[in-house]
Enzyme design. Sequence first.
Site, PDB file in Angstrom:
ATOM      1  N   HIS A  50       0.735   7.715   5.372  1.00  0.00           N
ATOM      2  CA  HIS A  50       2.045   7.093   5.232  1.00  0.00           C
ATOM      3  C   HIS A  50       3.137   7.708   6.107  1.00  0.00           C
ATOM      4  CE1 HIS A  50       1.121   4.082   2.335  1.00  0.00           C
ATOM      5  NE2 HIS A  50       0.716   4.928   1.416  1.00  0.00           N
ATOM      6  N   GLU A 155      -6.481   3.100  -7.083  1.00  0.00           N
ATOM      7  CA  GLU A 155      -5.136   2.533  -6.978  1.00  0.00           C
ATOM      8  C   GLU A 155      -5.064   1.064  -7.382  1.00  0.00           C
ATOM      9  OE1 GLU A 155      -3.058   4.343  -3.361  1.00  0.00           O
ATOM     10  OE2 GLU A 155      -5.171   4.479  -2.789  1.00  0.00           O
ATOM     11  N   ASP A 181       0.852   2.660  -6.394  1.00  0.00           N
ATOM     12  CA  ASP A 181       0.121   1.448  -6.019  1.00  0.00           C
ATOM     13  C   ASP A 181      -0.500   0.767  -7.230  1.00  0.00           C
ATOM     14  OD1 ASP A 181       0.731   1.471  -3.355  1.00  0.00           O
ATOM     15  OD2 ASP A 181      -1.094   2.464  -2.721  1.00  0.00           O
TER      16      ASP A 181
END
Length: 261
Positions: A50, A155, A181
């Site tokens: 990320h 997730e 998530d």
Amino acid sequence: MAAILRNAARERLDAGELALGVILRQARTVDIAPIMKAAGYDWLFLDLEHNSMDLDTAVQISVAALGIGIAPLARVPAGQLWMATRLLDGGALGIVMPHVDTPEQAREIAEALRYPPQGHRSVAGGLPHLGYEKHALAETCAAINAATLVVVMLETPTAIANAEAIAAVPGIDCLLIGTNDLAMELGIPGGFGDERIVAAYRTVIDACRAHDKFAGVGGIADRELLRRYIGMGVRLVLPGSDLSFMSAAASECAVAMRALL
């Protein structure tokens, strides 16, 4: 001399203690490793999913971390096993693989990240993990296998439903819930205390206990919620990031300074 390689996070987990990690997204220099070690953390979560941190930067930080006893683990983008093995060769002591939904995916990950006979990771020479000391190849690979943590992130509701089968996969050490998530997938953004999230943690923790694996928590900074999930059995814990810690301390200082006038 026998090849001995320590992983501070694994040692905490094996002792039934919390293995505290810090997410690194802004840090780009090697001094972050001793800083976080001095602050009381056991492992670094080098996030290559990320942000823009590149592989070389992650490797430099990993080598620095090895030298002072804080375990470097790296999260790679989903399915990027080629990047994961390069990070391990460069000095990482573990990989966090996001978006794992099935035991088949978990098996592929475990086999790629462990040396034979546990897996099929390719052997490279001149690794930094043992200080570049020369040891028998079998001894070196066994020591690295034993010290490496393979963490898969669950997730989605599908992943939670498959937690038992994922936990049963040999070579997987930890099941870490990506709470942000998962909450998004469930249609409850930020609902980290929702009973569906609580149920997901219960499912994953039970699966880990049944197969002698470790449950992890990510995406939650609220201490009361962390207390709840730790009380349920979570042991691999990410309570914050370099950005959140820096922002919180800087904001508190700014407020205090404004109040002086």
